[in-house]
Design a protein around this motif. Structure first.
Motif, PDB file in Angstrom:
ATOM      1  N   LEU A 116       0.829  -1.207   0.000  1.00 15.80           N
ATOM      2  CA  LEU A 116       0.000   0.000   0.000  1.00 15.80           C
ATOM      3  C   LEU A 116       0.861   1.253   0.000  1.00 15.80           C
ATOM      4  O   LEU A 116       0.416   2.327  -0.427  1.00 15.80           O
ATOM      5  CB  LEU A 116      -0.922   0.000   1.225  1.00 15.80           C
ATOM      6  CG  LEU A 116      -2.040  -1.027   1.202  1.00 15.80           C
ATOM      7  CD1 LEU A 116      -2.787  -1.032   2.514  1.00 15.80           C
ATOM      8  CD2 LEU A 116      -3.009  -0.747   0.072  1.00 15.80           C
ATOM      9  N   SER A 120       0.108   2.469  -5.507  1.00 11.43           N
ATOM     10  CA  SER A 120      -0.307   1.950  -6.808  1.00 11.43           C
ATOM     11  C   SER A 120      -1.638   1.222  -6.672  1.00 11.43           C
ATOM     12  O   SER A 120      -1.848   0.479  -5.717  1.00 11.43           O
ATOM     13  CB  SER A 120       0.774   0.993  -7.318  1.00 11.43           C
ATOM     14  OG  SER A 120       0.206  -0.072  -8.027  1.00 11.43           O
ATOM     15  N   SER A 121      -2.548   1.442  -7.626  1.00 11.92           N
ATOM     16  CA  SER A 121      -3.839   0.745  -7.536  1.00 11.92           C
ATOM     17  C   SER A 121      -3.667  -0.743  -7.687  1.00 11.92           C
ATOM     18  O   SER A 121      -4.392  -1.519  -7.093  1.00 11.92           O
ATOM     19  CB  SER A 121      -4.793   1.185  -8.625  1.00 11.92           C
ATOM     20  OG  SER A 121      -4.636   2.489  -8.911  1.00 11.92           O
ATOM     21  N   PHE A 122      -2.687  -1.151  -8.508  1.00 12.33           N
ATOM     22  CA  PHE A 122      -2.485  -2.586  -8.701  1.00 12.33           C
ATOM     23  C   PHE A 122      -2.135  -3.242  -7.383  1.00 12.33           C
ATOM     24  O   PHE A 122      -2.654  -4.285  -7.019  1.00 12.33           O
ATOM     25  CB  PHE A 122      -1.375  -2.835  -9.707  1.00 12.33           C
ATOM     26  CG  PHE A 122      -1.689  -2.291 -11.041  1.00 12.33           C
ATOM     27  CD1 PHE A 122      -2.808  -2.751 -11.726  1.00 12.33           C
ATOM     28  CD2 PHE A 122      -0.916  -1.310 -11.614  1.00 12.33           C
ATOM     29  CE1 PHE A 122      -3.129  -2.238 -12.959  1.00 12.33           C
ATOM     30  CE2 PHE A 122      -1.235  -0.801 -12.844  1.00 12.33           C
ATOM     31  CZ  PHE A 122      -2.340  -1.254 -13.519  1.00 12.33           C
ATOM     32  N   GLU A 123      -1.231  -2.588  -6.659  1.00 12.72           N
ATOM     33  CA  GLU A 123      -0.803  -3.197  -5.410  1.00 12.72           C
ATOM     34  C   GLU A 123      -1.894  -3.108  -4.359  1.00 12.72           C
ATOM     35  O   GLU A 123      -2.036  -3.997  -3.514  1.00 12.72           O
ATOM     36  CB  GLU A 123       0.507  -2.563  -4.959  1.00 12.72           C
ATOM     37  CG  GLU A 123       1.572  -2.923  -5.980  1.00 12.72           C
ATOM     38  CD  GLU A 123       2.968  -2.459  -5.644  1.00 12.72           C
ATOM     39  OE1 GLU A 123       3.356  -2.568  -4.481  1.00 12.72           O
ATOM     40  OE2 GLU A 123       3.658  -2.001  -6.569  1.00 12.72           O
ATOM     41  N   MET A 125      -4.990  -3.410  -5.090  1.00  7.38           N
ATOM     42  CA  MET A 125      -5.877  -4.502  -5.502  1.00  7.38           C
ATOM     43  C   MET A 125      -5.364  -5.835  -4.968  1.00  7.38           C
ATOM     44  O   MET A 125      -6.110  -6.631  -4.389  1.00  7.38           O
ATOM     45  CB  MET A 125      -5.897  -4.529  -7.024  1.00  7.38           C
ATOM     46  CG  MET A 125      -7.065  -5.190  -7.656  1.00  7.38           C
ATOM     47  SD  MET A 125      -6.884  -5.070  -9.449  1.00  7.38           S
ATOM     48  CE  MET A 125      -7.298  -3.381  -9.762  1.00  7.38           C
ATOM     49  N   SER A 127      -3.322  -6.351  -2.428  1.00  8.13           N
ATOM     50  CA  SER A 127      -3.420  -6.402  -0.962  1.00  8.13           C
ATOM     51  C   SER A 127      -4.838  -6.704  -0.547  1.00  8.13           C
ATOM     52  O   SER A 127      -5.081  -7.505   0.361  1.00  8.13           O
ATOM     53  CB  SER A 127      -3.057  -5.059  -0.340  1.00  8.13           C
ATOM     54  OG  SER A 127      -2.002  -4.476  -0.986  1.00  8.13           O
ATOM     55  N   SER A 128      -5.774  -6.034  -1.213  1.00  4.26           N
ATOM     56  CA  SER A 128      -7.163  -6.208  -0.836  1.00  4.26           C
ATOM     57  C   SER A 128      -7.601  -7.658  -1.009  1.00  4.26           C
ATOM     58  O   SER A 128      -8.312  -8.211  -0.183  1.00  4.26           O
ATOM     59  CB  SER A 128      -7.978  -5.234  -1.665  1.00  4.26           C
ATOM     60  OG  SER A 128      -9.113  -5.810  -2.178  1.00  4.26           O
ATOM     61  N   GLU A 201      -0.853  -7.817 -14.291  1.00  7.46           N
ATOM     62  CA  GLU A 201      -1.030  -7.324 -12.942  1.00  7.46           C
ATOM     63  C   GLU A 201      -2.451  -7.525 -12.416  1.00  7.46           C
ATOM     64  O   GLU A 201      -2.663  -7.801 -11.251  1.00  7.46           O
ATOM     65  CB  GLU A 201      -0.699  -5.829 -12.882  1.00  7.46           C
ATOM     66  CG  GLU A 201       0.756  -5.500 -13.045  1.00  7.46           C
ATOM     67  CD  GLU A 201       1.137  -5.308 -14.502  1.00  7.46           C
ATOM     68  OE1 GLU A 201       0.424  -5.835 -15.371  1.00  7.46           O
ATOM     69  OE2 GLU A 201       2.142  -4.636 -14.755  1.00  7.46           O
TER      70      GLU A 201
END
Lengths: 299, 607
Positions: A116, A120-123, A125, A127-128, A201
């Motif tokens: 987090l 980055s939105s990818f990361e 995503m 993590s979530s 990703e």
């Protein structure tokens, strides 16, 4: 002498065995796919190469990003001291199974926060998804532990996962093994939950969380991930494999790990990744398997 | 000097049945230490907070109410007479009301304050009945007489249910938690810290005290306590992870922790019901330990959240971000608090979890697998969901890029606000490494509640201390291992190229802070699994047509108890009350007639 053997075994398990295991998984996948595949120790070479590199850090990140791989590996190594590879673990006490589960939670916590930290939105995503899936894997793991602790009369990994005396076909053990195997696949981001080979990703869980790590940090992460897979595989092996006559404890463990690697490789070769919305169902199935195993224990 | 020895002071008081009787036994000592530590830290922080609020928090009332609250809390935990206890309890409640309503210029603060006042008085009403019954049964209002009296199983059940209503309202047990998530965001942060860290724990203290009076409960009631605790914990954490306001998130997380404490307390009751002293003591010990832990990390998180609120001007998770770089100290303390509340080793939260899991999973004390296995797996679920909620909290607030102008310009607060956070964070780490002293105090308190002499469980207590010593040692080993790996990493990178760069954007060259993952999207996969329990209302207008102009999506997770169950119940209630309301019509003559009729009736009855 015994201490020395234990220390040597621990060093081997912590440093080399994880990469051999991953290598065997990859060899199996290659064999099924009709390829030759990379050398068995390829992941170890990768780690060595990464350890020799510099690093690039995103300007968004803080020390949390740098702390993640370090604490993640430290937690996994600490968990390794609790796991019996051949005969006895380095550290054992009543209740170490709980510590084992929570050390993995610590590793997950720092991996997620490090991911987090990149913004980055990818990361985000990844993590979530990681925390969502593990919130269902955790009850399965604890239920299996409850069942095994009840059978073994001890809440120490050494006692709970002592090798069976004969070929074990008790239904409760079969169910515990099934549940643990699903947890192993999910927690280690293997198929059918996550594809460790994908490079897109959007579809990844674990790999996407470490997109921004490089150099020694990535080496720590890769090694930690391989070690985590090994630790859970060791537990699984000890649950099913009786000591093979003539091989001794070490030989049995080695043989069992090879078997586990082949099993993981076969699963990965024959299954496609599940749709993300179906992963929770798989994990709930593993909770159910653990619960049924427990019901059989109630007799 | 034995710190756990019982000390008493009794002075006469003119009120009938009352005496100014205070005492210090292990249970009181545990909670008094917590009250002093948390109120000290929060009070110090409050000075900085008030100064930095530029008049939003009125200084003099806030100071006055905070000091009154602190003193009242000290008396609540040491009172040995029911009237003194109730007086202290009521003073505490009113002072807390004063603090909650500090910023009474805002309508939502007034609403929260009123809700809190209503709830706490409803709770006190139950407590009045409880102590009246106890007093009638025991023949005096002294706590020692309550403890000496003998109770039938039916009386025990009735008294504990009354206590559960009264104390549970304060603690925030499902479905009586309704005021928590409203009052905590409304209060200034040092007050939220004190309320979440100690005021709601007073409900737990009261329950433990009551259980010490009445003795072993019937087995079904003990099991119901476990179930109630688990339901509260699961409910609390699920709603925590659906929140956008980070102080609301923390308030729901308090509900979760109270649930865990109540479950542990129920396990202790179960041990006592089935006459197994080690299980009873371990359950109560775990409850006290987890309550103390929660009293350390929750105030820490509220203080850090308050600093963030002041620095950024918003409590919205999606308006924060990037604060770890801008508020390094606050961020670091928040990270410690978040890890501790997730029960991660080597911090204090893990020790409490370990004690509860030992009760549940460690064979050899004759626990029933039918109780332990579901409880353990639900606790594991709650624990894993805590990681979701707290990584959401810490990750969205402190990590990534700032999502608003307020967050972009945020700075660490003054030292007077940082030091209290540092003290609490250090306590979290210290208890994780050296759990023995706290464990000894908690065991002494647990044995008192279970009415078991400490000597009877000495072998078990020694074993727990020894095992937790190993846990502490391994914790120290973990710190050392982490330090060593950090040094290895630093050594490897020395002299090599370490370059700055942008975050990988999948090839996209112009990412903006608004493209980051939002709080709702972070918890979406988890919320989806539990959608049936959360009942989130969504308002979705998808993009339609070939040239869509506008699309919107919003979701809101309302508290079911406050927004659905309570209004329905209140409607039903007011229907019933419409019958007696006929005699209340506002005509003064009739009222005077009622009074005189009443007096005449009373005179006739007594003549």
């Amino acid at each position: 002498m015994e201490t020395l053997t234990a220390a040597a075994a621990f060093a081997a398990m912590a440093l080399v065995v994880p990469h051999v295991l991953l290598g065997l998984v990859n060899k199996t996948k290659a064999a099924v796919g009709g390829r030759r595949g990379p050398p068995v120790l390829q992941t170890l070479y990768d780690v060595r190469k990464l350890l020799g590199k510099g690093a690039v850090y995103s300007t968004t990140t803080t020390w949390m990003f740098r702390l993640g791989p370090v604490v993640g590996l430290a937690a996994t190594l600490a968990a390794a001291t609790l796991v019996p590879l051949g005969a006895v673990p380095l550290v054992a006490f009543e209740g170490d199974a709980i510590l084992f589960a929570y050390l993995f939670a610590l590793a997950r916590f720092v991996t997620v926060t490090a991911a987090l930290d990149t913004g980055s939105s990818f990361e985000g995503m990844g993590s979530s998804r990681e925390v969502a899936f593990s919130s269902l894997a955790e009850p399965a793991l604890i239920l299996t532990f409850a069942s095994l602790a009840h059978q073994a009369g001890s809440l120490s990994l050494g006692g709970m996962f002592s090798p069976p005396t004969g070929v074990h076909s008790a239904a409760s053990t079969v169910l515990a093994v099934g549940s643990l195997f699903i947890v192993l696949l999910a927690e280690n981001s293997r198929l059918p939950v996550d594809d460790p080979n994908t490079h897109l990703e959007l579809t990844m869980v674990h790999e996407v969380m470490v997109l921004d790590h490089g150099g020694p940090d990535l080496a720590f992460i890769l090694h930690g991930a391989a070690l985590k897979l090994t630790l859970m595989a060791v537990l699984l092996v000890r649950l099913v494999m009786p000591v093979v006559p003539g091989l001794g404890a070490w030989g049995t463990a080695a043989l069992g790990l090879c078997g586990a690697a082949v099993a993981i490789g076969l699963v990965e070769s024959t299954m496609a990744r599940l749709r993300l919305v179906h992963v929770p169902q798989l994990l709930v199935a593993s909770v159910c398997a653990a619960a049924f195993g427990l019901l059989l224990n109630l007799r | 000097m034995n710190l756990l020895a019982v000390r008493e002071l009794a002075l006469p008081w003119a009120l009938p049945g009352a005496s100014f009787h205070v005492g210090l036994d292990p249970l009181s000592a545990c909670f008094l230490a917590l009250v002093l530590l948390v109120c000290g830290c929060a009070g110090l922080y409050g000075e900085g907070y008030i100064a930095a609020s530029h008049g939003h928090v009125p200084a003099r009332p806030a100071r006055f109410f905070f000091l009154v609250l602190s003193v009242a809390l000290c008396f609540v935990v040491t009172a040995r007479n029911a009237l003194l206890f109730l007086a202290a309890w009521e003073t505490m409640a009113l002072a807390a009301f004063g603090l909650v309503s500090s910023e009474h210029g805002k309508p939502e603060v007034r609403r929260a304050g009123l809700l809190y006042l209503l709830c706490t008085h409803t709770g006190t009403l139950f407590l009045l009945v409880l102590f009246a019954l106890l007093g009638r049964h025991a023949g005096s209002l002294e706590f020692s007489d309550f403890a000496a009296a003998a109770y039938s199983p039916a009386q025990r059940t009735g008294l504990v249910l009354l206590g559960l209503a009264g104390f549970g309202m304060k603690a925030g047990v499902l479905p009586l938690h309704i005021w928590l998530q409203e009052a905590h965001p409304a209060a200034p942060s040092h007050a939220s810290a004190a309320m979440s860290g100690v005021v709601i724990e007073m409900g737990i203290y009261g329950l433990l005290r009551l259980l010490g009076f009445v003795g072993p409960l019937p087995v079904p009631l003990s099991l119901s306590l476990v179930a109630l605790g688990l339901a509260t914990a699961l409910f609390g954490i699920l709603f925590a992870l659906a929140q956008r306001d980070f102080k609301r998130l923390l308030a729901y997380s308090s509900v979760e922790n109270i649930g865990i404490v109540v479950a542990a307390l129920g396990l202790g009751c179960y041990g006592a019901s089935t006459a197994r002293a080690p299980l009873a003591v371990l359950g109560f010990t775990a409850a006290v330990f987890h309550a103390l832990n929660h009293g350390l990390f929750k105030p820490l998180l509220f203080l850090a959240a308050g600093a963030v609120y002041q620095a950024t001007g918003s409590r919205d998770l999606d308006a924060a971000g990037g604060l770890q770089a801008r508020m390094p100290w606050t961020g670091a303390f928040m990270a410690v608090g978040a890890a501790a509340i997730c029960g991660l080793p080597p911090l204090n939260g893990f020790v409490g979890e370990w004690l509860i899991y030992s009760w549940l999973l460690r064979p050899g004390w004759g626990q029933d697998l039918r109780l332990t296995a579901p409880t353990a797996s639900l606790l594991a679920l709650v624990g894993a969901l805590t990681v979701v909620a707290l990584t959401k909290f810490y990750g969205l607030v402190c990590l990534g890029q700032p999502r608003s102008a307020g967050a972009r310009d945020a700075k660490d607060p003054a030292g007077v606000m940082l030091v209290p956070m540092g003290v609490l964070a250090a306590c979290c780490a210290a208890v994780g490494l050296f759990p023995a002293p706290v464990l000894a105090a908690a065991v002494a308190a647990g044995a008192d509640i279970a009415r078991v002499p400490l000597a009877a469980v000495a072998p078990q207590a020694e074993e727990w201390a020894r095992l937790l010593g190993v846990v502490g040692l391994l914790g120290a080993g973990l710190w050392a291992l982490g330090g060593a790996l950090w040094a290895v990493r630093a050594a490897l990178l020395r002299g090599r190229a370490v370059l700055p760069g942008p975050t990988w954007g999948c090839g996209f060259g112009a990412p903006s802070a608004r493209m980051q993952y939002s709080g709702s999207s972070y918890s979406q996969p988890t919320e989806r699994v539990f959608a049936g329990l959360l009942a989130t209302e969504t308002d979705f207008h998808p993009a339609t047509g070939y040239w869509p102009l506008k699309a919107s999506y919003s979701s809101r997770t309302a508290d079911p108890a406050l927004d659905r169950w309570l209004p329905a119940l209140a409607d039903r209630f007011s229907d019933w009350l419409s019958v007696p309301r006929r005699i209340q019509h506002g005509r003064l003559q009739s009222y005077m007639f009622y009074v005189s009729a009443c007096l005449v009736a009373l005179l006739l009855w007594k003549l």
